[in-house]
Design an enzyme around this catalytic site. Sequence first.
Site, PDB file in Angstrom:
ATOM      1  CG  ASP A 486      -2.043  -0.802   1.246  1.00  0.00           C
ATOM      2  OD1 ASP A 486      -2.723  -0.779   0.221  1.00  0.00           O
ATOM      3  OD2 ASP A 486      -2.297  -1.496   2.238  1.00  0.00           O
TER       4      ASP A 486
HETATM    5  C1  BGC Z   1       0.380   0.978   5.942  1.00  0.00           C
HETATM    6  C2  BGC Z   1      -0.459   2.150   6.329  1.00  0.00           C
HETATM    7  C3  BGC Z   1      -1.567   2.271   5.336  1.00  0.00           C
HETATM    8  C4  BGC Z   1      -2.351   0.981   5.283  1.00  0.00           C
HETATM    9  C5  BGC Z   1      -3.410   1.058   4.243  1.00  0.00           C
HETATM   10  C6  BGC Z   1      -0.473  -0.228   6.033  1.00  0.00           C
HETATM   11  O1  BGC Z   1       0.245  -1.379   5.895  1.00  0.00           O
HETATM   12  O2  BGC Z   1       1.535   0.896   6.713  1.00  0.00           O
HETATM   13  O3  BGC Z   1       0.282   3.298   6.432  1.00  0.00           O
HETATM   14  O4  BGC Z   1      -2.418   3.334   5.627  1.00  0.00           O
HETATM   15  O5  BGC Z   1      -1.515  -0.138   5.086  1.00  0.00           O
HETATM   16  O6  BGC Z   1      -4.035  -0.129   3.975  1.00  0.00           O
HETATM   17  C1  NOJ Z   2      -2.162  -3.669   5.140  1.00  0.00           C
HETATM   18  C2  NOJ Z   2      -3.243  -3.764   4.141  1.00  0.00           C
HETATM   19  O1  NOJ Z   2      -4.446  -4.143   4.772  1.00  0.00           O
HETATM   20  C3  NOJ Z   2      -2.910  -4.748   3.059  1.00  0.00           C
HETATM   21  O2  NOJ Z   2      -3.912  -4.723   2.075  1.00  0.00           O
HETATM   22  C4  NOJ Z   2      -1.576  -4.454   2.470  1.00  0.00           C
HETATM   23  O3  NOJ Z   2      -1.295  -5.392   1.474  1.00  0.00           O
HETATM   24  C5  NOJ Z   2      -0.502  -4.406   3.514  1.00  0.00           C
HETATM   25  N1  NOJ Z   2      -0.887  -3.464   4.520  1.00  0.00           N
HETATM   26  C6  NOJ Z   2       0.869  -4.038   2.965  1.00  0.00           C
HETATM   27  O4  NOJ Z   2       0.947  -2.714   2.627  1.00  0.00           O
END
Ligand code: BGC
Ligand code: NOJ
Length: 795
Positions: A486
Amino acid sequence: MSKRYGHFDDAAREYVITDPATPWPWINYLGCEDFFSLVSNTAGGYCFCRDAKFRRILRYRYNGVPMDAGGRYFYLREEDGTVWNPGWKPCKTTLDAYECRHGMGYTRIRGERQGLQAEVLFFVPPGRRCEIHKLTLTNKGNAARDFRLFSFVEWCLWNAATDMENFQRNLSTGEVEIEGSTLYHKTEYRERRDHYAFYGVNAAVDGFDTDRESFLGLYNGFDAPQNVLAGQAGNSVAHGWSPVASHFFRIHLAPGERRTLIFVLGYVENPADHKFAPDGSIDKTRAHGLLADFDSEAKVDAAFSELKRRWNSLLDRFQVESGCAELDRMVDIWNQYQCMVTFNMSRSASFFESGIGRGMGFRDSNQDLVGFVHLIPERARQRILDIAATQFADGSCYHQYQPLTRQGNDGIGSGFGDDPLWLLFGTVAYLKETGDFGILDEPVPFDNAPGTEVPLLEHLRVSFRHVAQHLGPHGLPLIGRADWNDCLNLNCFSHDPDESFQTTENKTGDSQAESLMIAGLFVYTGREYASLLRHLKLDAGPVLQAVAAMEQAIRTSGWDGEWFLRAYDYQGGKVGSHENAEGQIFIESQGWCTMARIGAEDGLCDRALDSAKRLLDSDYGLVLNQPAYTCYHPELGEISSYPEGYKENAGIFCHNNPWIIIGEALAGRTDDAWEHYCKISPAFVDDQQLHKVEPYVYCQMVAGKDAFRPGEGKNSWLTGTAAWNWHTVTEFLLGIRPCFDGLRIEPHLPARFRTVKVHRVFRDAVYDLTLHLDGQGGSTFIPYSPGHHTLEIVL
Ligand code: BGC
Ligand code: NOJ
């Protein structure tokens, strides 16, 4: 050895916490249908029905000071004025004994002080919308004991977000009703709500409170309620401000005497024409029913036995005896359990997620499927149909949807390049587990619009096509807002701290940003999709051609010399290359490209895996990238916003370590696969203080080697890590892999595993397998047939 706070009790399928002051609240989840609760080892937490944002029942302040304040508290006030709680908090009076047992859908907390023992069993009875708090008080001493007991919960006024955003309104809307020993919370019932909550007990009370200020005192915390200190309830009736529910009892226990009180914290929805009683009060018929169903110890014990029976029969669908206690307890108990919790919660409500922010992730929910499809295939079926219904006709998808409405979330929108492929991934996993090919004919709309229904198979087709048609200059998939990572936001270029990295694309148009992670995922899931089409006797040719072209594109433009590149950025520059100063190598593309065995015959997979081990591995698992980014890169986005070693910037994502483990297993590098697995599996955690979060479930992220405190865990419970580790350990390490028409048996375990027994329910068949392993590897196929099969397999 560092201090330990608890231990596993495998026979009871429980984790036993023996010191309440854990390094972080160690929680459990109650409920499995639509009433859910979070309960910490000191009785903190909250509950909700269906939706943690819109139907929040108990109020909770996340991330507060002190940590984990608010929950279901019982206060015992002794004659000498001492006040204590069986779960230690909130008063934190020293206890002579304390134990918290988190089990499958229940938590039992026991505290003892000077011979008086208080034990609370918390659980949500199967199929019911309530929490049971069975409180057992025992005088273990030789003298009679007189004390006063107060219960306490604080109501949330339903919409958990308004509690923070518009509390001026809430301070005037709170309303309660009191009927005997039952305290009702009916805020907003006078207008559009048809639901209310209540907290009742199966004995006559000596008093009550429903107004927080009257109970606590405006300037007191939960640790010093003025009425508890005074030993007397105020019989307060809340009018606005903050409604609470507290029962009061004067209790006398003779030596050896035991008394049980059953508290029911319930939630009721009334039909519109049965909202009010003739006198204008709420119609309480359903609450009376719930209370009557749990008004005796015998009834509660029966419901608890039923809960245990259900969990046992669920978990018994897959059991292993491998000779390794850590492996067995993850597979038999905790990994399966966590997968059920992620099925129920997605990423909404934990002690790291507020329950008001995120809905169900398209990508997340599809991945979660592989963790629970063997447990509850019927619900997996519905989940797939719900998810697919949020897809757009061109194959793109809403990134999230809301569980209450099942509608796509407009606030987040679409545009994540990997999302469509996860529908293929999840659906194929479902089909292999169940053999239910009929699901492919189910009519499913696009964007939930009536009249747009097409068979589910068509959703798979547009998913694949969408990615196949959105390729960049190297023939690799365009990344869009991000892929699985993400935080790799290659079109965002944000300089405004108020912009979301996930939803902002400041540059679009001629973006060249491509993802090698999606490329590997495309090849892997594309082959699965092709084999499904062949199984259905449909033409898989065009799919296989697109897959072959992608493989070629990866070989031509995705190999950096010693590992797979991660991406091309907006301008077409390399990401995850030895040419970069930082972020030279990333885990995701090594994982997916080795899972897809790209270039295996030329040694590419072995070299990529060697590089991952050499450059990404650490004592606590493989970090996401190396070297970590040391400053903000607008062209890379959120990844470079995190300090080194945290989260996506070189943290250890327990979610993507399994991709490397699978890659290692498929490459026949069994010892490496096992070593990576042990590093991230919580059952092997040695230093509980450092690890910080629960030692019985996976966390999303462990601080990486560049962090201030490498090895420190964060974001426990709600993570795709649960499903991915389940998938990895059962299908690739133990090697029991469901296929369209049977089970492939192909273990990848180190040589010390000689005899492994697996009990596996597969469709309407049961397989009792004894695997005799000679350490050389090997594979065999068992065609599916109904019935009970006991097989000895030599490999
Ligand atoms: C990230 C966050 C982000 C989220 C969104 C997480 O793994 O570290 O900063 O907002 O994923 O799905
Ligand atoms: C948390 C999110 O829920 C997931 O969709 C994503 O793949 C991981 N963060 C890695 O960014």
